[in-house]
Design a protein around this motif. Structure first.
Motif, PDB file in Angstrom:
ATOM      1  N   ARG A  75      34.230 -28.268   0.028  1.00  0.00           N
ATOM      2  CA  ARG A  75      33.388 -29.370  -0.468  1.00  0.00           C
ATOM      3  C   ARG A  75      33.329 -30.386   0.660  1.00  0.00           C
ATOM      4  O   ARG A  75      34.308 -30.631   1.356  1.00  0.00           O
ATOM      5  N   GLY A  76      32.168 -30.973   0.890  1.00  0.00           N
ATOM      6  CA  GLY A  76      32.027 -31.949   1.960  1.00  0.00           C
ATOM      7  C   GLY A  76      31.896 -31.269   3.308  1.00  0.00           C
ATOM      8  O   GLY A  76      31.349 -30.171   3.414  1.00  0.00           O
ATOM      9  N   ASP A  77      32.420 -31.924   4.348  1.00  0.00           N
ATOM     10  CA  ASP A  77      32.310 -31.403   5.703  1.00  0.00           C
ATOM     11  C   ASP A  77      33.531 -31.808   6.510  1.00  0.00           C
ATOM     12  O   ASP A  77      33.628 -32.945   6.972  1.00  0.00           O
ATOM     13  N   ALA A  78      34.471 -30.887   6.672  1.00  0.00           N
ATOM     14  CA  ALA A  78      35.667 -31.129   7.467  1.00  0.00           C
ATOM     15  C   ALA A  78      35.475 -30.497   8.845  1.00  0.00           C
ATOM     16  O   ALA A  78      34.893 -29.411   8.962  1.00  0.00           O
ATOM     17  N   ASP A  79      35.920 -31.188   9.898  1.00  0.00           N
ATOM     18  CA  ASP A  79      35.810 -30.709  11.265  1.00  0.00           C
ATOM     19  C   ASP A  79      37.203 -30.540  11.862  1.00  0.00           C
ATOM     20  O   ASP A  79      38.166 -31.154  11.410  1.00  0.00           O
ATOM     21  N   LEU A  80      37.288 -29.754  12.920  1.00  0.00           N
ATOM     22  CA  LEU A  80      38.567 -29.339  13.481  1.00  0.00           C
ATOM     23  C   LEU A  80      38.686 -29.762  14.941  1.00  0.00           C
ATOM     24  O   LEU A  80      37.779 -29.502  15.739  1.00  0.00           O
ATOM     25  N   TYR A  81      39.800 -30.425  15.284  1.00  0.00           N
ATOM     26  CA  TYR A  81      40.087 -30.849  16.659  1.00  0.00           C
ATOM     27  C   TYR A  81      41.491 -30.392  17.015  1.00  0.00           C
ATOM     28  O   TYR A  81      42.419 -30.551  16.222  1.00  0.00           O
ATOM     29  N   VAL A  82      41.665 -29.831  18.233  1.00  0.00           N
ATOM     30  CA  VAL A  82      42.932 -29.232  18.642  1.00  0.00           C
ATOM     31  C   VAL A  82      43.286 -29.719  20.047  1.00  0.00           C
ATOM     32  O   VAL A  82      42.407 -29.870  20.897  1.00  0.00           O
ATOM     33  N   SER A  83      44.590 -29.954  20.285  1.00  0.00           N
ATOM     34  CA  SER A  83      45.037 -30.382  21.605  1.00  0.00           C
ATOM     35  C   SER A  83      46.462 -29.891  21.867  1.00  0.00           C
ATOM     36  O   SER A  83      47.273 -29.817  20.947  1.00  0.00           O
ATOM     37  N   ASP A  84      46.734 -29.586  23.140  1.00  0.00           N
ATOM     38  CA  ASP A  84      48.109 -29.270  23.531  1.00  0.00           C
ATOM     39  C   ASP A  84      48.735 -30.432  24.304  1.00  0.00           C
ATOM     40  O   ASP A  84      49.853 -30.326  24.784  1.00  0.00           O
ATOM     41  N   THR A  85      48.033 -31.574  24.380  1.00  0.00           N
ATOM     42  CA  THR A  85      48.578 -32.746  25.067  1.00  0.00           C
ATOM     43  C   THR A  85      48.855 -33.912  24.123  1.00  0.00           C
ATOM     44  O   THR A  85      49.548 -34.846  24.498  1.00  0.00           O
ATOM     45  N   THR A  86      48.300 -33.878  22.922  1.00  0.00           N
ATOM     46  CA  THR A  86      48.574 -34.904  21.924  1.00  0.00           C
ATOM     47  C   THR A  86      48.727 -34.254  20.557  1.00  0.00           C
ATOM     48  O   THR A  86      48.057 -33.258  20.264  1.00  0.00           O
ATOM     49  N   LEU A  87      49.598 -34.827  19.734  1.00  0.00           N
ATOM     50  CA  LEU A  87      49.771 -34.300  18.380  1.00  0.00           C
ATOM     51  C   LEU A  87      48.781 -34.924  17.404  1.00  0.00           C
ATOM     52  O   LEU A  87      48.755 -34.570  16.225  1.00  0.00           O
ATOM     53  N   HIS A  88      47.960 -35.863  17.884  1.00  0.00           N
ATOM     54  CA  HIS A  88      46.958 -36.527  17.051  1.00  0.00           C
ATOM     55  C   HIS A  88      45.579 -36.442  17.702  1.00  0.00           C
ATOM     56  O   HIS A  88      45.003 -37.467  18.087  1.00  0.00           O
ATOM     57  N   PRO A  89      45.035 -35.213  17.829  1.00  0.00           N
ATOM     58  CA  PRO A  89      43.714 -35.084  18.441  1.00  0.00           C
ATOM     59  C   PRO A  89      42.638 -35.727  17.571  1.00  0.00           C
ATOM     60  O   PRO A  89      42.779 -35.829  16.351  1.00  0.00           O
ATOM     61  N   SER A  90      41.575 -36.170  18.228  1.00  0.00           N
ATOM     62  CA  SER A  90      40.458 -36.802  17.526  1.00  0.00           C
ATOM     63  C   SER A  90      39.172 -36.404  18.233  1.00  0.00           C
ATOM     64  O   SER A  90      39.196 -35.692  19.237  1.00  0.00           O
ATOM     65  N   PHE A  91      38.041 -36.915  17.753  1.00  0.00           N
ATOM     66  CA  PHE A  91      36.789 -36.583  18.410  1.00  0.00           C
ATOM     67  C   PHE A  91      36.668 -37.273  19.760  1.00  0.00           C
ATOM     68  O   PHE A  91      35.761 -36.990  20.525  1.00  0.00           O
ATOM     69  N   ASP A  92      37.591 -38.166  20.098  1.00  0.00           N
ATOM     70  CA  ASP A  92      37.635 -38.799  21.413  1.00  0.00           C
ATOM     71  C   ASP A  92      38.653 -38.147  22.343  1.00  0.00           C
ATOM     72  O   ASP A  92      38.609 -38.345  23.555  1.00  0.00           O
TER      73      ASP A  92
END
Length: 187
Positions: A75-92
């Motif tokens: 339901r809705g629209d969830a997006d996925l962000y992944v990083s190996d340098t931060t534990l809190h990846p974002s669209f930035d």
């Protein structure tokens, strides 16, 4: 602005076009959700959750090897962000991402440093998004980008040019974003 002698599309026609595009997007998401995983993928976890508009939910991945994240918005629209340098990846700040209106898929290479940070973002176009993410271990041999360059035949045969899945995904993301903007303006 329209050319002289041409009329702008009427709101009912525009709404029909928007409805057809949304229906195509939903059909794509349903087809992706029903697709079976390849035989080389071993299911490790299934994560389900809810995320509010404009918010992130964070997960950590400790499994070694090539890991594939396949997420679908229930339901809705969830997006996925992944990083190996931060534990809190974002669209930035991310290394890998998938931000489509349908199913999202990210393949995490084995060389990524663990733990890997995973951010699930609730797109602001919906008050709340519900998602299901399946985490797979990919047993297939990993193709390194430098391996193709080492093959002499790879230097001489570029092959047919087709859009990559990322380009297709970006096109859908831009199209849906444009449609959402038009809907906001109209309503």
């Amino acid at each position: 602005m329209t050319a002289p002698g041409r009329r702008a599309p009427s709101p009912p026609l525009l709404l029909l076009a928007l409805a057809l595009a949304a229906q195509a997007c939903a059909a794509t998401g349903e087809a992706e959700a029903e697709a079976e995983a390849p035989p080389d993928w071993v299911l490790l976890h299934v994560v389900q959750g809810h995320i509010g508009a404009g918010n992130y939910s964070y997960l950590r991945l400790h499994h070694e090897g090539r890991i594939v994240l396949r997420m679908r918005s229930l339901r809705g629209d969830a997006d996925l962000y992944v990083s190996d340098t931060t534990l809190h990846p974002s669209f930035d700040d991310y290394a890998l991402q998938s931000a489509t209106c349908g199913g999202d898929l990210v393949a995490i290479p084995s060389h990524f440093q663990r733990p890997v940070g995973i951010g699930v973002y609730g797109h602001p176009s919906h008050l709340e998004s519900e998602f299901e993410m399946k985490v797979y271990y990919d047993r297939a041999p990993e193709q390194r980008p430098d391996a193709a360059a080492a093959r002499p035949d790879a230097l001489h045969d570029p092959g047919p040019e087709e859009p990559t899945p990322e380009e297709d995904s970006l096109l859908w993301t831009l199209l849906i974003g444009l449609l959402k903007l038009v809907l906001e303006i109209l309503f």
